[in-house]
Design a protein around this motif. Sequence first.
Motif, PDB file in Angstrom:
ATOM      1  N   PRO A 142       7.600   8.739   3.063  1.00 33.54           N
ATOM      2  CA  PRO A 142       6.135   8.758   2.978  1.00 33.54           C
ATOM      3  C   PRO A 142       5.635   7.758   1.942  1.00 33.54           C
ATOM      4  O   PRO A 142       6.409   7.260   1.127  1.00 33.54           O
ATOM      5  CB  PRO A 142       5.833  10.193   2.541  1.00 33.54           C
ATOM      6  N   THR A 143       4.347   7.481   1.988  1.00 33.04           N
ATOM      7  CA  THR A 143       3.700   6.668   0.955  1.00 33.04           C
ATOM      8  C   THR A 143       3.667   7.469  -0.342  1.00 33.04           C
ATOM      9  O   THR A 143       3.519   8.689  -0.312  1.00 33.04           O
ATOM     10  CB  THR A 143       2.267   6.350   1.413  1.00 33.04           C
ATOM     11  N   ALA A 144       3.818   6.778  -1.457  1.00 30.41           N
ATOM     12  CA  ALA A 144       3.758   7.477  -2.743  1.00 30.41           C
ATOM     13  C   ALA A 144       2.337   7.985  -2.957  1.00 30.41           C
ATOM     14  O   ALA A 144       1.377   7.279  -2.643  1.00 30.41           O
ATOM     15  CB  ALA A 144       4.164   6.538  -3.867  1.00 30.41           C
ATOM     16  N   PRO A 145       2.186   9.176  -3.500  1.00 33.55           N
ATOM     17  CA  PRO A 145       0.837   9.711  -3.707  1.00 33.55           C
ATOM     18  C   PRO A 145       0.149   9.037  -4.877  1.00 33.55           C
ATOM     19  O   PRO A 145       0.790   8.362  -5.674  1.00 33.55           O
ATOM     20  CB  PRO A 145       1.095  11.189  -4.000  1.00 33.55           C
ATOM     21  N   LEU A 161      10.458   7.573  -2.830  1.00 28.29           N
ATOM     22  CA  LEU A 161      11.331   6.584  -3.471  1.00 28.29           C
ATOM     23  C   LEU A 161      12.593   6.369  -2.653  1.00 28.29           C
ATOM     24  O   LEU A 161      13.170   7.321  -2.137  1.00 28.29           O
ATOM     25  CB  LEU A 161      11.726   7.062  -4.881  1.00 28.29           C
ATOM     26  N   ASP A 209       0.813  -1.224   0.000  1.00 24.98           N
ATOM     27  CA  ASP A 209       0.000   0.000   0.000  1.00 24.98           C
ATOM     28  C   ASP A 209       0.849   1.278   0.000  1.00 24.98           C
ATOM     29  O   ASP A 209       0.315   2.382   0.000  1.00 24.98           O
ATOM     30  CB  ASP A 209      -0.996  -0.006   1.169  1.00 24.98           C
ATOM     31  N   HIS A 210       2.176   1.134  -0.031  1.00 23.44           N
ATOM     32  CA  HIS A 210       3.009   2.334  -0.154  1.00 23.44           C
ATOM     33  C   HIS A 210       3.098   2.839  -1.594  1.00 23.44           C
ATOM     34  O   HIS A 210       3.687   3.883  -1.846  1.00 23.44           O
ATOM     35  CB  HIS A 210       4.413   2.084   0.425  1.00 23.44           C
ATOM     36  N   GLY A 211       2.526   2.062  -2.519  1.00 21.41           N
ATOM     37  CA  GLY A 211       2.410   2.564  -3.892  1.00 21.41           C
ATOM     38  C   GLY A 211       3.714   2.590  -4.653  1.00 21.41           C
ATOM     39  O   GLY A 211       3.915   3.447  -5.512  1.00 21.41           O
ATOM     40  N   LEU A 212       4.634   1.643  -4.350  1.00 21.48           N
ATOM     41  CA  LEU A 212       5.907   1.597  -5.066  1.00 21.48           C
ATOM     42  C   LEU A 212       6.059   0.247  -5.762  1.00 21.48           C
ATOM     43  O   LEU A 212       5.758  -0.793  -5.178  1.00 21.48           O
ATOM     44  CB  LEU A 212       7.077   1.793  -4.090  1.00 21.48           C
TER      45      LEU A 212
END
Lengths: 369, 836
Positions: free
Chosen positions: B603-606, B626, A181-184
Motif C-alpha cells: 500500500p501507499t504509506a499513510p 515499506l 506519491d507512495h510516500g517513501l
Amino acid sequence: MSGPNTNYDPVQVAALDEAAIAEMVDQAVTAIRAADSIAGLKQARLDHLGDRSPIALANREIGALPPEARRVAGQRIGQARGRITEVFREREAEVTAAELEATLRAERLDMTLPVELHPQGAVHPVTALIDQLNDVFTAMGWEVAEGPELEGEWLNFDALNIGPDHPSRGTTDTLFVDPIDHGLVMRTHTSPVQIRALLNRDLPVYVVCPGRTYRADEYDPTHLPVFHQIEGLCVDKGITMAHLKGTLDHFARELFGDVRTRLRPHYFPFTEPSAEMDLECFVCRGESVGNPDRPCRTCRSEGWIEWGGCGVVNPRVLAAVGIDADVYSGFAFGMGIERTLMFRNGAEDMREMVEGDVRYSRTLRGGAR
Amino acid sequence: MRAPMSWLRDWAQLGDDVTVDQVAEQFTRLGLTVERIERVEPGWSGPVVVGRVLECAREPQKNGRTISWCLVDVGHHNADSAEGVDTHRGIVCGAPNVDAGQLVVVALPGAVLPGDFAISARKTYGHVSDGMICAEDELGVGTDHTGIMVLPETVDGRALVPGEDATPLLVSPDTVFDIDVTPDLSHCMSIRGLARELAGALGAPFTDPVSLTTPDPVAEGYPVRLLDAACPLFVAVTVDDLNPTAQTPAWMKRRLELAGMRSISLAVDVTNYVMLETGQPLHAYDGDRLQGSIVVRKAHDGEVLTTLDEQERTLDPDDLLITDDSGPIGVAGVMGGASAEVTETTRTIVLEAAHFDAATISRGMRRHKLPSEASKRFERGVDPGAAYSAAHRAADLLVSLGGARKRTTETVTGKVPVMPTQTIAASLAGDVLGVEVPTEQVVSILQSSGVQVDVAGDRLHLVPPTWRPDLVDPYDYVEEVGCKVGYDHIPSVVPRAPVGRGLTRSQRLRRAINTAVAGQGLVELITMPFINDRDLDRMGLPAEDPRRRVVRLANPLADTAPYLRTSLLPGLFAAISRNTSRGNDDLALYEAGSVFLAREGAPTAPSPSVDARPSDDELAQFAAALPEQPRLLAAVSCGAWTRPGWRGAGLPADWTTVVAAADAAAEAVGVTLVRRQAEVAPWHPGRCAELLVDGQVVGVAGELHPSVCQAFGLPARTAAMELDLDDLIAADPGRGVLAPLSSHPVAKEDVALVVDADVAAEEVRQALVEGGGAMVESVTLFDVYTGPQVGEGKKSLAFALRIRAADHTLKDAEAAQVRDAAVAVAVERFGAVLRD
C-alpha cells in the motif's frame, strides 16, 4: 687368586690396599671429569664402574680375605664406588646441560621471519567509530535504536515538523522511491528512528540512533550522498538544554579528550531552541586563530570545529507521537560519522571511505580507532 | 546576506571602538553564522595624493604620440621635487584629457600601485617624470582607462587641497560580513534586521529605517485589486518625471556591489537598495506601459508569461500573479514580466511594495527554479509592516537622485496582517534552558526584540512585531530569550538515564559477527547501494529470482544506477575491479548491510496528522508499505590467501575463504552452518553450496560462474558468499549449557568408505555421526582419494572417529561396535563400501 679360609691380612691383598683403591678412585674421577660428551661419559662409567672396572675386580678379591678383614675392605670398596658414582652424577648433569645448550644453540632460528598465517582483516573505520560511539552511550545507560533506511515520508519529515513545503523535501535534496506519491523516501537523517523510538518505547527514552542516511548531494571530497549519522534523543521529565550541554560535553570528552564545546544558535524544524555544536579544536586548541605562523589544518585556523546540530525537542514533534509536552521534554543531537572521522583522524577525502580500496579499512589500527 | 559594516553603522550607532571581530562574535552568538569576513582596502600603498595641474604643455613625439608635460602642485610633497623646485612637480602624462586647472590623483615616488607597480622618478620623453597622474584602472578603483581621473573641487562641501591624501576620496575601507541567515531569522535578510540585532547585542542605539506607519486602505493612487488571500497587502506609490539619464551615485553602486548585487539602472538600483536595507522586495513598473488596474490573483490553467529572462513560462494554478489588463505581468515575489518593465526611457514609475504568503512564493520559486533576492526573502517571510515605508523610501530616493516628482496620491490595498498572540509562563524560558532567567530579564529581552509584553501574574501575554513571523509557539520565545541570554550561560549537566540494558542481543551478535569475519582475515568495505538492470543480468539471475524484485528510485543519483541493491555482491564486485586496477590483487572483502526487496501490491504509506499519535492502523500501514529490508553479509575473494613464502607454497583465496568467513559468522552466533550442494546464480553450478541452519537456507557460497567473472571483469575463480544476517541471528541458540566433561580415555577409529564420486562428503559424515550415536565425539574427514584403486566414478573418503563414553573406559570391542554401527548407516544410505 687366593682361596677362602686362608688367613690373610687385607693389607696383604694388593688390590684392596687403601692406597690402591685411592688410586682407582683418582683415576676414575679424572677420567669422568675429562669426559665431555654423553658418549665419553658412558665409556668412563663402563671403565670405572662397569663389571670389568678396577674397582669391580678389586671387589672380587674381598672373598679371599679372612672374615674379619672383609668388612673393612667392603667398606673401602663401597666408599670408593660411592665417590666415583657421585662424581659421575655431577659430571653427567654438567655434560647433559652442556649438550642441551649446544643443541639449542644449533637450533637457533631467525625469529624475525614473517609469520603471517592469513591476511590481516579489518572492520571499516566507519563501523569501528559507530561501535565506539555506541559504547560511550550504552555506558551512560542509553540504548541503541535502529530503523529502516527506506522510510515513510511522514516519519522522515512531517513527524519532525518538516512541513510539506519545506525545501529539503524536494527532489533536489531527497531521494524518493518511485512512484513519488507512495510516500517513501531514503531517510535523509536517522531522525525517523527517533520517531519510531518515541512511538514504540516506554518513556523515558534515552537512545542513540546510528545508521546510514541518503541525500541527493554532491559526491566530492567533503560530501557523500550516502553517509552515516549518529543521533541521540532523550525524552524525560524535567529535561533542559543544560542536560543537552552536559551530554554533549561528556560525549566530546570521551571521543576527543579534554576539549571545550560551544553551542551556537541555529535553526532546525525539529528542535526549538536549536543550536550548532562546535568543538574546540583538539589539535591547536584555538592557538592557530589569528596566528598565520601556526596554521591548523584540522580547524582551518578557526579554533572551533562544527560538529553537529542539536536542540530541545520541538513540542510539535512530541505532539506528533502523542507525548504530552507539558509533562515531558527532551533534547536531540546528531552528527555525521564520516565528518567526525575526517577531523578526528585527518581524512582528507570522504570519497575514499566508500571507494572500497582494501588498504583504506586497514589504515586505522588499534588505539588509533 | 552580505552586510557592509558602514551600512550597519548607518542604523546601529556603534561606538568607534567596536571592532570587526567583536561584531563577528556577536553575530555568531546570535546564530547569525559569519561565513566570511571580507576587508575592503585600497589596492595600493605609499603616497597617492591630490594634485592641481598648474601648467600643461602638449609635446608631440616622433612616435606619433602626444604627451603632456605637466607641472603639478602636490602641496607639501612639492619640496621633495627632484628638480629642486618647491612649487610643483613635473610629471609626464600620456592621457588626452589632462589639462591645466584640473584636480587629479597623483601617485608619488614610493607608491606601489596594484600589480606591484612601484612608482619612481624616471627619465622619459626628455623629462624627469616625478610621479604619475592616475587613471581609474591603474588604482583598481574602476575599469576606465580612457583618461585620468579628474576630481571635483569639493567633496561633501569641503574644498580639496593639493597634497592631501587621496585614498579616503577613492576608497573608504570597509568590511563585509557574509552571513548565513537561517530560515527562521527572516528579519536578518536586511541591513535593518542585522543592525537591530547588532545594536541590541552591543547595547548601542538603533534607528529603524522603517519609520512610517501603514495607513488605512486608500485607493487614490494606481488602482489595485487583490483577489487572493496570499496577497494581503499591496502598496503602490507613483513618481513622475524621472530623469532617464540620471545615474546611480557611486556610493549606492558601491553598497550594492559590496552586498553582492550588480548596478543596473537608477530605478532598479533604488528598489534593490531599499530591499537590502529594509528587507522589503520592491518592484518598479513603467507607469506608461501598465494597462488598467493591477490585479493580484492565482494563475489560470495554461496561462503563460514571458519573464524578464526572456523565457516563456507556463504557469501553475498555484502561482500567484501580478496582472493588468494585458494579462500576467509578473509572478508575485518571484520574477517580473517583460511587458511592464522599466526601460531607459521610463519617466513614470509605479512602485510595488506588497506582502505575499511565504509558502506560496516558496512553491512558485521552486516550481520555476527561480531563486531571486526577492523570492529568497518572501519564502522566509517579509515584514508586512515595512511595505509602506519601503515604497516611500524608494520614491524619495528617485526624487533626490533622479529628479523625479512623487505623487501625493497613493494606493494602500489590504492591511498589515495581525500577528498571532501567545501566552507563556514567565518561568518557561528558564525551565527549558536549564538556567534561571528572572521574569524582568525575560520581559526586557523580548521587548528589545520588539515583542509587546503584558505581564499578568506569572504569565506573559505576547504579541510579536510584524518583522518576526518566526515567533509563534511558546518555545520560539524560549529560543529568543536563550539566544539573547547566551547559550554560553547555560550550565552543563549530565542527565541521569535509567538503568540501561546495553546493546540488544542482535546488536551484540552483529558486532561479534563483524569482529569474527574481520578476525578471519577479511576486510570490511562500505559500498554505494545502487544497482541497475545490467548488474542483475550480468549476475545471470533468472526472471523469477527474488533479487529482481527491485525498488526503483524516482530521482536516482545517477540514471545509470536507478535501483536500490537487492544483493551486496555487485558493490563488492566493483570493489574488486577497483582494487585490482590499483594493484591490490589478493583480496578477501566483505560488507554487511541492508538490501531492498520490493513487495508486490504494497500500500501507499499513510500521511497521518501531526497533531496526535498515528493510529495503530496507520502504523501497521507504514510497516506494510515499506519494502523488505533484510540485513545481509557478503564476502568475495580472489588472488592469493597466502603467497608462497619461506614456509612453503601459498594458498589461493578460493571458495574455502568465503565459506570460512560464513562459518566464522555462524560460529559467532553459536550455530553451525551445513553446506548442501546447489545450483544458484551467480555461482558456478558445480561449485556452489547453500548454507543451512536447522534445515533452513540462510545463504549461498562458492566459486562464481566463469561468465559472471567475465561480465564483471573479475579474476578467474573469484569466490563469493552471501547470507542473511537476520536469519542467522534468528537461529541464535540462546543460552548454552556447560555439560560435565568425560574424563575417560578416547578411542580412535579410522574408516575409509568408497562411495560414488557425486556423493557429498558432508552427507556421508552426517551418516557416520548419526549411526555412531551418542558416544561419537567427532567425525572428521581427513582424506579424499580417487584413482584406480577405487575404480571409475568412485571416491574413497577417510574419516577419523573419536569415540568416548561418559561413564567408563571403552573396551576395544565396544569402540569397534560403535564404529560398525556408524559405517552401517553410511552403507545403507550411500551403498558405501568399507575399505580395508
